[in-house]
Design a protein around this motif. Structure first.
Motif, short mmCIF file in Angstrom:
data_model
loop_
_atom_site.label_atom_id
_atom_site.label_comp_id
_atom_site.label_asym_id
_atom_site.label_seq_id
_atom_site.Cartn_x
_atom_site.Cartn_y
_atom_site.Cartn_z
N SER A 9 0.59 -1.38 -0.21
CA SER A 9 -0.15 0.34 0.13
C SER A 9 0.29 1.07 -0.37
N ALA A 10 0.69 2.00 -0.62
CA ALA A 10 0.89 3.70 -0.87
C ALA A 10 0.65 4.83 -0.14
N GLY A 11 -0.58 3.84 0.08
CA GLY A 11 -1.89 5.56 0.62
C GLY A 11 -3.25 5.70 -0.02
N SER A 12 -3.78 6.15 0.07
CA SER A 12 -5.46 6.54 -0.60
C SER A 12 -5.50 6.12 -1.60
N GLY A 13 -5.62 4.62 -1.59
CA GLY A 13 -6.07 3.28 -2.91
C GLY A 13 -5.18 3.44 -3.99
N LEU A 14 -4.31 3.82 -3.67
CA LEU A 14 -2.83 3.52 -3.83
C LEU A 14 -1.95 2.42 -3.99
N TYR A 15 -1.38 0.84 -5.13
CA TYR A 15 -0.70 0.00 -4.41
C TYR A 15 0.19 -0.82 -5.64
N LEU A 16 0.95 -1.23 -4.93
CA LEU A 16 1.83 -1.66 -5.95
C LEU A 16 1.76 -3.35 -5.61
N VAL A 61 2.86 -7.32 -6.14
CA VAL A 61 3.40 -7.88 -7.07
C VAL A 61 2.92 -9.06 -7.22
N MET A 62 3.44 -9.70 -8.18
CA MET A 62 2.82 -11.00 -9.23
C MET A 62 4.15 -11.70 -8.87
N PRO A 63 3.50 -13.30 -8.58
CA PRO A 63 4.42 -14.76 -8.48
C PRO A 63 6.10 -14.04 -9.48
N ASN A 64 5.14 -14.16 -10.59
CA ASN A 64 6.58 -13.86 -10.95
C ASN A 64 8.04 -12.50 -10.88
N GLY A 65 7.20 -11.89 -10.13
CA GLY A 65 8.27 -10.05 -9.45
C GLY A 65 8.37 -8.76 -10.35
N SER A 66 7.04 -9.08 -11.67
CA SER A 66 6.73 -7.99 -11.62
C SER A 66 5.68 -7.92 -11.30
N ARG A 67 5.71 -6.05 -11.51
CA ARG A 67 5.26 -4.91 -10.31
C ARG A 67 4.13 -3.86 -11.22
N TYR A 68 2.92 -3.45 -11.00
CA TYR A 68 2.34 -3.13 -10.88
C TYR A 68 1.25 -1.62 -10.42
N TRP A 69 1.50 -1.50 -10.78
CA TRP A 69 0.83 0.67 -9.51
C TRP A 69 -0.75 0.10 -10.28
N ARG A 70 -1.71 -0.11 -8.83
CA ARG A 70 -2.99 0.52 -9.37
C ARG A 70 -3.18 0.99 -8.60
N MET A 71 -5.21 1.68 -8.52
CA MET A 71 -5.68 2.07 -7.60
C MET A 71 -7.25 2.15 -7.47
N ILE A 98 -1.98 2.38 -13.11
CA ILE A 98 -1.21 3.34 -13.93
C ILE A 98 -0.21 2.84 -14.55
N GLY A 99 0.37 1.54 -14.04
CA GLY A 99 1.46 1.17 -15.16
C GLY A 99 2.63 0.29 -14.46
N VAL A 100 3.44 0.37 -15.24
CA VAL A 100 4.46 -0.81 -14.60
C VAL A 100 5.64 -0.19 -13.76
N TYR A 101 6.38 -0.44 -12.74
CA TYR A 101 7.33 -0.15 -11.59
C TYR A 101 8.20 -0.55 -12.23
N PRO A 102 9.03 -0.64 -12.94
CA PRO A 102 9.73 1.14 -12.57
C PRO A 102 9.64 1.67 -13.56
N GLU A 103 9.23 1.87 -14.82
CA GLU A 103 8.63 2.55 -15.86
C GLU A 103 8.16 3.72 -15.16
N ILE A 104 6.89 3.73 -14.07
CA ILE A 104 6.31 4.17 -13.27
C ILE A 104 6.60 4.10 -12.12
N THR A 105 7.29 5.58 -11.83
CA THR A 105 8.38 5.61 -10.22
C THR A 105 7.27 5.64 -9.69
N LEU A 106 7.23 5.60 -8.33
CA LEU A 106 6.53 5.97 -7.03
C LEU A 106 6.24 7.35 -6.93
#
Length: 94
Positions: free
Chosen positions: A24-31, A33-43, A56-64
């Motif tokens: 969780s990053a707060g206010s509904g935003l979270y990262l 993390v999938m089993p294969n290690g990929s990370r996605y921003w969702r709200m 929102i996008g894929v981490y690290p293409e979209i930073t925190l």
């Protein structure tokens, strides 16, 4: 006890586990993390009493920092544009 906010270091070090999990990053935003290690921003947000999910996008293409800025720039007028079934209600409210 105060909840810790997500840091860039924690997002960078997030590794895949057996099941997907959320940081969780707060206010509904979270990262997500999938089993294969990929990370996605969702709200998560609600519209017309129903929970919705915005990608929102894929981490690290979209930073925190960028993800938090996009979350802050997401006013209700964008929701009206996105959900065509609500256009009539949005026009009446404007």
């Amino acid at each position: 006890m105060a909840r810790k906010s997500l840091t860039d270091m924690a997002a960078r070090n997030a590794k895949g586990k057996e099941k997907s999990y959320k940081l969780s990053a707060g206010s509904g935003l979270y990262l997500l993390v999938m089993p294969n290690g990929s990370r996605y921003w969702r709200m998560k947000y609600s519209f017309a009493g129903k929970e919705k999910l915005l990608s929102i996008g894929v981490y690290p293409e979209i930073t925190l920092k960028e993800a938090v800025e996009q979350r802050a720039a997401w006013p209700s007028r964008h929701i009206c544009r996105r959900h065509t079934s609500a256009l009539g209600r949005c026009r009446k409210a404007s």
